[in-house]
Motif scaffolding. Structure first.
Motif, PDB file in Angstrom:
ATOM      1  N   GLY B  37     -36.852  31.480  64.063  1.00  0.00           N
ATOM      2  CA  GLY B  37     -37.691  30.723  63.129  1.00  0.00           C
ATOM      3  C   GLY B  37     -38.217  31.542  61.974  1.00  0.00           C
ATOM      4  O   GLY B  37     -38.973  31.037  61.141  1.00  0.00           O
ATOM      5  N   THR B  41     -31.452  32.501  59.186  1.00  0.00           N
ATOM      6  CA  THR B  41     -30.351  31.588  58.877  1.00  0.00           C
ATOM      7  C   THR B  41     -30.522  30.997  57.477  1.00  0.00           C
ATOM      8  O   THR B  41     -29.578  30.937  56.687  1.00  0.00           O
ATOM      9  CB  THR B  41     -30.301  30.441  59.911  1.00  0.00           C
ATOM     10  OG1 THR B  41     -30.003  31.000  61.188  1.00  0.00           O
ATOM     11  CG2 THR B  41     -29.238  29.410  59.560  1.00  0.00           C
ATOM     12  N   THR B  42     -31.725  30.580  57.191  1.00  0.00           N
ATOM     13  CA  THR B  42     -31.993  29.986  55.883  1.00  0.00           C
ATOM     14  C   THR B  42     -31.671  30.974  54.762  1.00  0.00           C
ATOM     15  O   THR B  42     -31.093  30.597  53.741  1.00  0.00           O
ATOM     16  CB  THR B  42     -33.467  29.538  55.797  1.00  0.00           C
ATOM     17  OG1 THR B  42     -33.737  28.671  56.903  1.00  0.00           O
ATOM     18  CG2 THR B  42     -33.739  28.803  54.498  1.00  0.00           C
TER      19      THR B  42
HETATM   20  N1  ADP Z   1     -32.828  21.743  57.192  1.00  0.00           N
HETATM   21  C1  ADP Z   1     -34.078  22.035  57.603  1.00  0.00           C
HETATM   22  N2  ADP Z   1     -35.063  21.123  57.471  1.00  0.00           N
HETATM   23  C2  ADP Z   1     -36.327  21.402  57.870  1.00  0.00           C
HETATM   24  N3  ADP Z   1     -36.705  22.570  58.397  1.00  0.00           N
HETATM   25  C3  ADP Z   1     -35.773  23.525  58.565  1.00  0.00           C
HETATM   26  C4  ADP Z   1     -34.410  23.302  58.178  1.00  0.00           C
HETATM   27  N4  ADP Z   1     -33.703  24.430  58.450  1.00  0.00           N
HETATM   28  C5  ADP Z   1     -34.574  25.296  58.980  1.00  0.00           C
HETATM   29  N5  ADP Z   1     -35.826  24.761  59.053  1.00  0.00           N
HETATM   30  C6  ADP Z   1     -37.015  25.440  59.543  1.00  0.00           C
HETATM   31  O1  ADP Z   1     -37.103  26.667  58.867  1.00  0.00           O
HETATM   32  C7  ADP Z   1     -37.603  27.680  59.729  1.00  0.00           C
HETATM   33  C8  ADP Z   1     -36.656  28.852  59.694  1.00  0.00           C
HETATM   34  O2  ADP Z   1     -35.447  28.471  60.278  1.00  0.00           O
HETATM   35  P1  ADP Z   1     -34.180  29.437  60.371  1.00  0.00           P
HETATM   36  O3  ADP Z   1     -33.862  29.938  59.015  1.00  0.00           O
HETATM   37  O4  ADP Z   1     -33.135  28.694  61.089  1.00  0.00           O
HETATM   38  O5  ADP Z   1     -34.744  30.618  61.249  1.00  0.00           O
HETATM   39  P2  ADP Z   1     -33.953  31.698  62.116  1.00  0.00           P
HETATM   40  O6  ADP Z   1     -32.509  31.643  61.751  1.00  0.00           O
HETATM   41  O7  ADP Z   1     -34.586  32.997  61.747  1.00  0.00           O
HETATM   42  O8  ADP Z   1     -34.202  31.363  63.542  1.00  0.00           O
HETATM   43  C9  ADP Z   1     -37.764  27.049  61.081  1.00  0.00           C
HETATM   44  O9  ADP Z   1     -39.104  26.705  61.243  1.00  0.00           O
HETATM   45  C10 ADP Z   1     -36.902  25.820  61.004  1.00  0.00           C
HETATM   46  O10 ADP Z   1     -37.412  24.814  61.826  1.00  0.00           O
END
Ligand code: ADP
Ligand code: MG
Lengths: 233, 254
Positions: B37, B41-42
């Motif tokens: 979180g 990934t983002t």
């Molecule tokens: N498409 C999306 N819509 C809403 N929230 C998102 C989306 N993608 C990711 N999030 C939120 O963004 C935050 C970071 O997610 P992410 O980048 O997947 O983290 P990680 O890869 O470090 O686990 C999390 O709280 C996740 O729930």
């Protein structure tokens, strides 16, 4: 009431009526062709959530689903000349077949757009993302990656719809089209053997449906052989 | 050189990335660590615009894209300079392993079919799957699918490959084969950013480690900096949690 029932008449009626099967199949094929094209267009606004267009499509689909196709046929038959009359296009000499094909295209498009939308939505978004990640445009990703997978999903549903459409074509005679039903009406007028005519018609429609079902089942099996290999494990 | 400048991304009211700055040199292997979180990934998805950042700048080589006004052409070009290896592989399900690798070459890069095929066969050989060319993804193990995913990325000859937890969906016994392939291509000088929880791999392969938490980069440096001598308390806590035994193999790095 008609004359005394005579089973042997089927031997005359069946070939008489079968001669008009090509017209029935023409109506089906033409309206499927245009219906698929239009259905794909109608699916797009909802797939991409395009405002206004989406609402228009929703209303259109719900109208088509909510009204009998016979009434749609009359609406087109009487409405289309009135509308085109506004731009001075005269349809008074047009073949009634035209109205039938327009109606069934418009109608099947609504149903097929739902089939297409469902199938496209069933394809994992990750497929599109992978396509984007290798540098495809949106159109390439849709055409090369999403659509082929969606079509596979859509086949069984599509087969059911086609069989429904085939049976719907039996209403075309009401505006004077000479298909199998139309020919049946003239036979009844000429011979007063209504029951024998309808039995013959029932037999033919039923056999055509069976053949279609067989064809679809065979193509489905063929797709599945391929699909079993790539269906998500 | 790859440069991220002040990348911001929010989903609705949720601020996921709060001003990320990162420079990656050609040939670098950057590992991103961080709790679930934290936005890892983002961040990767912002680099190839699978997510559109709200603010900031992405530079890859000669191309700089202003995230507030990206043109369609900019985005396409960023994607063509990069490749991505997904956590869940995302292989094209209706295409064989070979077709998966060829697809981007033929469709996006317009490489002639024959050439694309030769190149793709070469890449599949590199990941040890020459004998699986005609298999569909569902006929392959997770580890094999991911290796096809890596071949697909490599074939594009990108300036940067983004790996998002490439082994975290795999059964433990399949992790090794995928890490081995990534190690090989890392040693060949492919520039990459890898999000992973495989600490041994991170220490061994990376030359730059980034620790993220709460949508910011908390700390970054060489593997020795981060693993042996982290400056920030949050980094220390994270490392302690994820590798309770982290202290002893560190001697090798000193
Ligand atoms: N498409 C999306 N819509 C809403 N929230 C998102 C989306 N993608 C990711 N999030 C939120 O963004 C935050 C970071 O997610 P992410 O980048 O997947 O983290 P990680 O890869 O470090 O686990 C999390 O709280 C996740 O729930
Ligand atoms: Mg993640």
């Amino acid at each position: 009431m008609g004359k005394a029932f005579d089973l042997s008449l089927l031997g005359t009626f069946l070939p008489e009526l079968l001669a008009y099967l090509p017209i029935t199949l023409l109506i089906l094929a033409a309206s499927l062709f245009f219906g698929l094209l239009l259905g794909l267009l109608l699916a797009i606004p909802r797939l991409y959530n395009i405002p206004v267009l989406t609402q228009l499509v929703v209303v259109y689909v719900s109208f088509i689903r909510g009204t009998p196709v016979l009434i749609q046929l009359f609406l087109v038959y009487y409405g289309l000349p009135a509308v085109l009359g506004l731009v001075h296009l005269d349809l008074s000499r047009a073949d009634p077949l035209l109205f039938v094909i327009v109606t069934y295209s418009l109608s099947s498009a609504a149903f097929l757009s739902e089939t297409i939308r469902g199938a496209v939505n069933s394809v994992d978004l990750g497929q599109t993302e992978a396509a984007y990640a290798v540098g495809m445009t949106a159109r390439q990703a849709f055409g090369r990656i999403v659509l082929p997978q969606a079509l596979m999903v859509a086949v069984p549903n599509f087969a059911n719809k086609v069989i429904g459409f085939l049976k719907d074509t039996s209403l075309a005679f009401t505006i004077g089209v000479m298909d199998m039903m139309g020919r049946g009406q003239t036979l009844i007028s000429a011979t007063a053997h209504a029951l024998e005519v309808y039995i013959s018609l029932a037999v033919i429609y039923y056999l055509v449906v069976i053949v279609l079902e067989r064809l679809f089942a065979a193509s489905e099996r063929k797709l599945q052989q391929h699909e079993r290999k790539w269906a998500s494990a | 050189m790859i440069h991220l400048k002040n990348i911001h991304k929010s989903f609705g009211r949720l601020n996921v990335l709060n001003g990320i700055n990162l420079t990656v040199e050609r040939g670098d292997v950057v590992v991103i660590l961080g709790p679930s979180g934290s936005g890892k990934t983002t961040l990767l998805r912002c680099i190839n615009f699978l997510e559109r950042p709200n603010d900031g700048e992405v530079t890859i080589g000669a191309l700089t894209v202003d995230c507030r006004h990206p043109s369609r052409k900019d985005i396409l070009e960023l994607r063509r300079k990069t490749a991505m290896v997904f956590q869940h592989y995302n292989l094209f399900k209706h295409k064989t392993a070979l077709e998966n690798v060829m697809e981007g070459l033929i469709v996006a890069q317009k490489v002639p079919k024959k050439e694309a095929r030769e190149r793709s066969l070469e890449m599949l050989e590199k990941v040890g799957l020459s004998d699986k060319c005609d298999h569909y993804p569902s006929q392959l193990s997770g580890g094999q699918q991911q290796r096809v995913g890596i071949a697909r990325a490599l074939a594009l000859n990108p300036e940067l490959i983004l790996f998002d937890e490439p082994t975290s969906a795999l059964d433990p016994e399949l992790v090794g084969e995928v890490l081995a392939v990534i190690k090989t291509i890392a040693s060949e000088g492919v520039t990459m950013i890898v999000v992973t929880h495989e600490m041994g791999f991170a220490r061994e392969v990376s030359n730059h480690v980034v620790f993220m938490d709460g949508g910011v980069i908390v700390e970054q440096g060489t593997p020795a900096d981060i693993f042996v001598d982290p400056k920030e308390e949050r980094t220390r806590q994270f490392l302690k949690r994820i590798t309770p035994e982290w202290s002893y193999p560190m001697e090798a790095l000193r």
